[in-house]
Design an enzyme around this catalytic site. Structure first.
Site, PDB file in Angstrom:
ATOM      1  CB  SER A 170     131.959  94.809 -56.044  1.00 29.66           C
ATOM      2  OG  SER A 170     132.106  94.004 -57.200  1.00 29.66           O
ATOM      3  CE1 TYR A 214     135.838  91.973 -53.711  1.00 28.32           C
ATOM      4  CE2 TYR A 214     134.228  91.578 -55.449  1.00 28.32           C
ATOM      5  CZ  TYR A 214     135.182  92.391 -54.851  1.00 28.32           C
ATOM      6  OH  TYR A 214     135.467  93.622 -55.399  1.00 28.32           O
TER       7      TYR A 214
HETATM    8  N1  LIG Z   1     139.239  96.616 -59.747  1.00 20.67           N
HETATM    9  C1  LIG Z   1     138.003  96.158 -59.916  1.00 20.67           C
HETATM   10  O1  LIG Z   1     137.681  95.576 -60.952  1.00 20.67           O
HETATM   11  C2  LIG Z   1     136.980  96.365 -58.846  1.00 20.67           C
HETATM   12  C3  LIG Z   1     135.630  96.191 -59.179  1.00 20.67           C
HETATM   13  C4  LIG Z   1     134.672  96.377 -58.182  1.00 20.67           C
HETATM   14  C5  LIG Z   1     135.068  96.724 -56.897  1.00 20.67           C
HETATM   15  N2  LIG Z   1     136.392  96.858 -56.604  1.00 20.67           N
HETATM   16  C6  LIG Z   1     136.749  97.219 -55.233  1.00 20.67           C
HETATM   17  O2  LIG Z   1     137.526  98.411 -55.278  1.00 20.67           O
HETATM   18  C7  LIG Z   1     138.417  98.448 -54.167  1.00 20.67           C
HETATM   19  C8  LIG Z   1     139.834  98.736 -54.650  1.00 20.67           C
HETATM   20  O3  LIG Z   1     140.202  97.739 -55.573  1.00 20.67           O
HETATM   21  P1  LIG Z   1     141.485  97.826 -56.515  1.00 20.67           P
HETATM   22  O4  LIG Z   1     141.097  97.311 -57.836  1.00 20.67           O
HETATM   23  O5  LIG Z   1     142.127  99.149 -56.393  1.00 20.67           O
HETATM   24  O6  LIG Z   1     142.372  96.693 -55.819  1.00 20.67           O
HETATM   25  P2  LIG Z   1     143.885  96.718 -55.289  1.00 20.67           P
HETATM   26  O7  LIG Z   1     144.169  95.357 -54.785  1.00 20.67           O
HETATM   27  O8  LIG Z   1     144.766  97.329 -56.325  1.00 20.67           O
HETATM   28  O9  LIG Z   1     143.791  97.736 -54.048  1.00 20.67           O
HETATM   29  C9  LIG Z   1     143.284  97.344 -52.799  1.00 20.67           C
HETATM   30  C10 LIG Z   1     144.176  97.984 -51.741  1.00 20.67           C
HETATM   31  O10 LIG Z   1     143.616  97.699 -50.441  1.00 20.67           O
HETATM   32  C11 LIG Z   1     144.699  97.469 -49.566  1.00 20.67           C
HETATM   33  N3  LIG Z   1     144.266  96.660 -48.427  1.00 20.67           N
HETATM   34  C12 LIG Z   1     143.835  95.372 -48.428  1.00 20.67           C
HETATM   35  N4  LIG Z   1     143.571  94.965 -47.184  1.00 20.67           N
HETATM   36  C13 LIG Z   1     143.808  96.027 -46.367  1.00 20.67           C
HETATM   37  C14 LIG Z   1     143.722  96.232 -44.972  1.00 20.67           C
HETATM   38  N5  LIG Z   1     143.342  95.249 -44.144  1.00 20.67           N
HETATM   39  N6  LIG Z   1     144.037  97.455 -44.475  1.00 20.67           N
HETATM   40  C15 LIG Z   1     144.442  98.448 -45.300  1.00 20.67           C
HETATM   41  N7  LIG Z   1     144.567  98.313 -46.643  1.00 20.67           N
HETATM   42  C16 LIG Z   1     144.257  97.106 -47.155  1.00 20.67           C
HETATM   43  C17 LIG Z   1     145.722  96.695 -50.412  1.00 20.67           C
HETATM   44  O11 LIG Z   1     147.037  96.779 -49.839  1.00 20.67           O
HETATM   45  C18 LIG Z   1     145.592  97.413 -51.755  1.00 20.67           C
HETATM   46  O12 LIG Z   1     146.547  98.461 -51.888  1.00 20.67           O
HETATM   47  C19 LIG Z   1     138.259  97.111 -53.442  1.00 20.67           C
HETATM   48  O13 LIG Z   1     137.364  97.278 -52.350  1.00 20.67           O
HETATM   49  C20 LIG Z   1     137.615  96.226 -54.492  1.00 20.67           C
HETATM   50  O14 LIG Z   1     136.885  95.172 -53.939  1.00 20.67           O
HETATM   51  C21 LIG Z   1     137.357  96.691 -57.547  1.00 20.67           C
END
Ligand SMILES: NC(=O)c1ccc[n+]([C@@H]2O[C@H](COP(=O)([O-])OP(=O)(O)OC[C@H]3O[C@@H](n4cnc5c(N)ncnc54)[C@H](O)[C@@H]3O)[C@@H](O)[C@H]2O)c1
Length: 267
Positions: free
Chosen positions: A148, A161
Site C-alpha cells: 500500500s 497498517y
Molecule cells: N482499497 C484500497 O484503497 C487499497 C489501497 C492500498 C492497498 N490495499 C490493499 O489491497 C488489498 C485488498 O483490499 P480491498 O480494497 O479489496 O479490501 P476488501 O476488504 O474489499 O478485501 C479484503 C479481503 O481480504 C479478506 N481477508 C481478510 N482477512 C483474511 C484472512 N485472514 N484470510 C483470508 N482472507 C482474508 C476479506 O474477507 C476481504 O474479502 C488489502 O491487502 C489492502 O490492504 C487496498
C-alpha cells in the site's frame, strides 16, 4: 460489468487471496478476461460465490476455497487441494488484508495491532511460502504481494497498517532475491487512493472520526483532502489496480522483480 482482454493468460492459472474483496474481485475479472483460470481464497464464502457466478461469462475454470491466511496449515492444505485440481498455479496474488482501526498511536488497541500484523504480515508470509514451494517444483512463476502507499509513507492514525505494509515491501525484496534462482519473480503493489470501494469509504469515515489535525471531521471533506494529496487528483479505480497486477504477472515484466509499483501516491 466485464473486463476487456489485453494480456495472454490463456491456459494459465492465478490464485488470489482476498478474492472476495473489491480488488480481488476486479483482478479475478481481469485475468478471466485474458483466459486464465482463477482460484479464489477468502474467509467470506458468500461473496466468493458471487464472484464465481460473475466469472461464468468468461468460460474459464474457477475454484474457491474458504481459507484463513493466518493459519499456515489451512494455507498449505488449500494449495495442495488447488494444485491437485488445477495441475499447476502460475501466478499468486497475495492480496488478503485488513486495514485495522483508526486511532492515534497512544490510543491504538494492542489486540487490533496484532490482528493487522497477523493478517497482513504473517498471512502474507504463509501464502508466499506455500507459493514459493509450489512454483519451485513447477519450474517458476510470478507473485505479487499487496502492499500500500501506507507502506511507503506512514499515514496518521494507521500505525499497525503502516507497519504491516512497510513489512510487505521488505518481504518482497528478500523473497525476490531468494527465489530468483528458481525463475520466480516477486513484486509488490502499493496503491494510494482507490475507489469507490469498502476500504475507501471506511478510511474516509474513520479518519474523520479520529478528529486529528490532518483531516476534517466531515468524511466528504476528508475525501476531497485525500484526493487533493495525490498527483492525479482523482481516485484510482479497482480496474487500474487489476491492470497493474496483470502487468507485473505478465511476460512483459519478465525482468522485473523485487520492485514496488506505486499507484500515484500522496505525501
Ligand atoms: N482499497 C484500497 O484503497 C487499497 C489501497 C492500498 C492497498 N490495499 C490493499 O489491497 C488489498 C485488498 O483490499 P480491498 O480494497 O479489496 O479490501 P476488501 O476488504 O474489499 O478485501 C479484503 C479481503 O481480504 C479478506 N481477508 C481478510 N482477512 C483474511 C484472512 N485472514 N484470510 C483470508 N482472507 C482474508 C476479506 O474477507 C476481504 O474479502 C488489502 O491487502 C489492502 O490492504 C487496498
Amino acid at each position: 460489468m466485464t473486463a476487456k482482454a489485453s494480456y495472454h493468460f490463456a491456459g494459465k492459472t492465478i490464485l488470489i487471496t482476498g478474492g472476495a474483496g473489491d480488488i480481488g474481485r476486479a483482478t479475478a475479472q481481469r485475468f478471466a478476461a485474458d483466459g486464465a483460470g482463477v482460484i479464489l481464497l477468502d474467509l467470506n464464502e458468500a461473496k466468493m460465490a458471487e464472484v464465481t457466478h460473475e466469472l461464468e461469462v468468461y468460460k474459464i475454470p474457477v475454484l474457491s476455497f474458504r481459507c484463513n491466511v493466518t493459519a499456515s496449515d489451512e494455507v498449505a492444505q488449500t494449495f495442495s487441494a488447488a494444485v491437485e485440481q488445477f495441475g499447476r498455479i502460475d501466478y499468486i496474488f497475495n492480496n488478503a488484508g485488513y486495514q485495522g482501526v483508526f486511532a492515534k498511536t497512544d490510543e491504538y488497541p494492542e489486540e487490533d495491532f496484532q490482528k493487522v500484523i497477523d493478517t497482513n504480515v504473517v498471512g502474507v508470509f504463509h501464502v508466499l511460502k506455500a507459493a514459493a514451494q509450489h512454483l519451485r517444483k513447477s519450474g517458476g512463476g510470478a507473485i505479487v504481494n499487496m502492499a500500500s502507499y501506507a507502506g511507503v509513507v506512514g499515514p496518521p492514525n494507521m500505525i499497525a497498517y503502516s507497519a504491516s505494509k512497510f513489512a510487505v515491501i521488505g518481504i518482497t525484496q528478500t523473497a525476490a532475491k531468494d527465489l530468483a534462482p528458481y525463475h520466480i519473480r516477486v513484486n509488490a503493489l502499493s496503491p494510494a487512493m482507490i475507489g469507490p470501494g469498502m476500504m475507501w469509504t471506511r478510511q474516509t469515515q474513520l479518519q474523520a472520526g479520529v478528529g486529528s489535525q490532518y483531516f476534517d471531521t466531515d468524511p466528504k471533506v476528508v475525501e476531497q483532502q485525500m484526493i487533493n494529496s495525490v498527483p492525479m487528483r482523482r481516485l484510482g479505480s479497482l480496474e487500474e489496480v487489476a491492470n497493474s497486477v496483470a502487468f507485473l504477472m505478465s511476460d512483459e515484466a519478465s525482468y522485473i522483480t523485487g520492485f514496488n509499483l506505486e499507484l500515484t501516491g500522496g505525501q
